[in-house]
Write a protein that holds these residues in place. Structure first.
Motif, PDB file in Angstrom:
ATOM      1  N   ALA A 110       0.836  -1.194   0.000  1.00  0.00           N
ATOM      2  CA  ALA A 110       0.000   0.000   0.000  1.00  0.00           C
ATOM      3  C   ALA A 110       0.873   1.248   0.000  1.00  0.00           C
ATOM      4  N   ASP A 160      -3.521   6.069  -0.678  1.00  0.00           N
ATOM      5  CA  ASP A 160      -4.784   5.621  -1.265  1.00  0.00           C
ATOM      6  C   ASP A 160      -4.570   4.719  -2.465  1.00  0.00           C
ATOM      7  N   THR A 168      -7.850  -0.281  -2.196  1.00  0.00           N
ATOM      8  CA  THR A 168      -7.467  -0.526  -0.812  1.00  0.00           C
ATOM      9  C   THR A 168      -6.949  -1.953  -0.670  1.00  0.00           C
ATOM     10  N   ASP A 178      -9.762  -4.338  -0.849  1.00  0.00           N
ATOM     11  CA  ASP A 178     -10.229  -4.617  -2.203  1.00  0.00           C
ATOM     12  C   ASP A 178      -9.452  -5.776  -2.822  1.00  0.00           C
ATOM     13  N   SER A 207       0.192  -3.674   5.474  1.00  0.00           N
ATOM     14  CA  SER A 207       0.292  -2.988   4.187  1.00  0.00           C
ATOM     15  C   SER A 207       0.911  -3.853   3.094  1.00  0.00           C
TER      16      SER A 207
END
Length: 288
Positions: free
Chosen positions: A202, A205, A226, A229, A245
């Motif tokens: 990640a 956003d 995300t 998702d 992450s």
């Protein structure tokens, strides 16, 4: 002449009727976001919002809406199962709303009307609503059901299906077993071989998908999404989450060495090292 007049009158009358719509999504923020975007379409009347398929089915039978904005995957009863519970003769117009490009890409390319990707783009929403209005004004319910069947066939990878087959509860699981992940990277859509994915992490956003490439450094694809998702799109046995992450391709892990406080480091076949957090040590059996 009379029939032509009747048809023109029917179109004119239908055009001014409100579109009575349900929003079905298990995420309250997603429901609220769509509700806000629909405020700029005064002919759309939201008659209910629901977070699960069972409640949505009850509302469909009671309220008989013209249109349903339906999330594909929800806990308990997913979007496909929800549709399967609606009698064909009572099927409203359906616009799927989902974050899952992996499931949507073929249907999205074939029919931009019936599939909206999260986060919902206002221009795409306007386009979908315009086509919904046209379908209703022309009384194309039968054609729409046939189109929906074709759309579900595209999603399941089996175009020649009857309605019951297309709406089987395991249809979504079949899609998860595909060998490619479709992602939008800026202005392009790329279908990525799952085996080429090294790891995913990640960045605010956005999600960065690190893949094999022409150089040893590989290639990084960036998409607005995300961690949740992507977790829903990918098989957790093959792509476990190892950090808040980070998701890793388990087949690319070649070594694990312990670190302090129960944490560890994973080395991938490309040489990259990733941290395995203490809260995700239960994934160790999948990695070695």
């Amino acid at each position: 002449m009379d029939r032509a007049v009747d048809h023109a009158t029917l179109q004119a009358n239908t055009t001014h009727l409100p579109l009575r719509a349900l929003i079905v999504d298990d995420e309250p923020l997603a429901r609220r976001g769509l509700e806000i975007r629909l405020e700029s379409h005064p002919d759309v009347e939201i008659v209910g919002e629901y977070g699960d398929g069972a409640s949505a089915i009850e509302a469909l039978r009671r309220d008989r809406p013209d249109l349903v904005f339906l999330d594909v995957q929800m806990p308990g009863m997913d979007g496909f199962q929800t549709l399967r519970s609606i009698p064909t003769a009572e099927m409203p117009l359906v616009v799927f709303v989902t974050a899952y490009d992996h499931y949507a890409i073929r249907a999205f390319e074939a029919s931009a009307t019936d599939y909206l990707l999260k986060p919902v783009d206002e221009a795409r929403l306007a386009q979908a609503l315009a086509r919904v209005r046209e379908a209703r004004s022309q009384r194309q319910a039968i054609d729409h059901r046939a189109h929906l069947l074709g759309l579900l066939g595209e999603l399941s990878g089996r175009p020649l299906l009857d309605l019951d087959e297309a709406l089987k509860p395991d249809a979504l699981e079949q899609l998860r077993r595909e060998d490619k992940l479709a992602v939008r990277d800026g202005g392009r859509t790329v279908r990525v071989d799952l085996s080429s994915i090294r790891w995913i992490d990640a960045a605010g956003d956005y999600m960065c998908i690190h893949t094999d490439g022409d150089t040893a450094q590989g290639e990084t694809l960036v998409l607005r999404a995300t961690m949740r998702d992507l977790e829903k799109q990918l098989d957790p046995q093959r792509f476990p989450r190892i950090h808040r992450s980070t998701i890793v391709n388990a087949r690319r892990v070649v070594e694990m060495r312990p670190h302090t406080n129960g944490e560890g480091f994973l080395r991938l076949d490309c040489g990259q090292e990733l941290k395995l957090s203490r809260t995700h040590r239960d994934k160790l059996a999948l990695l070695l």
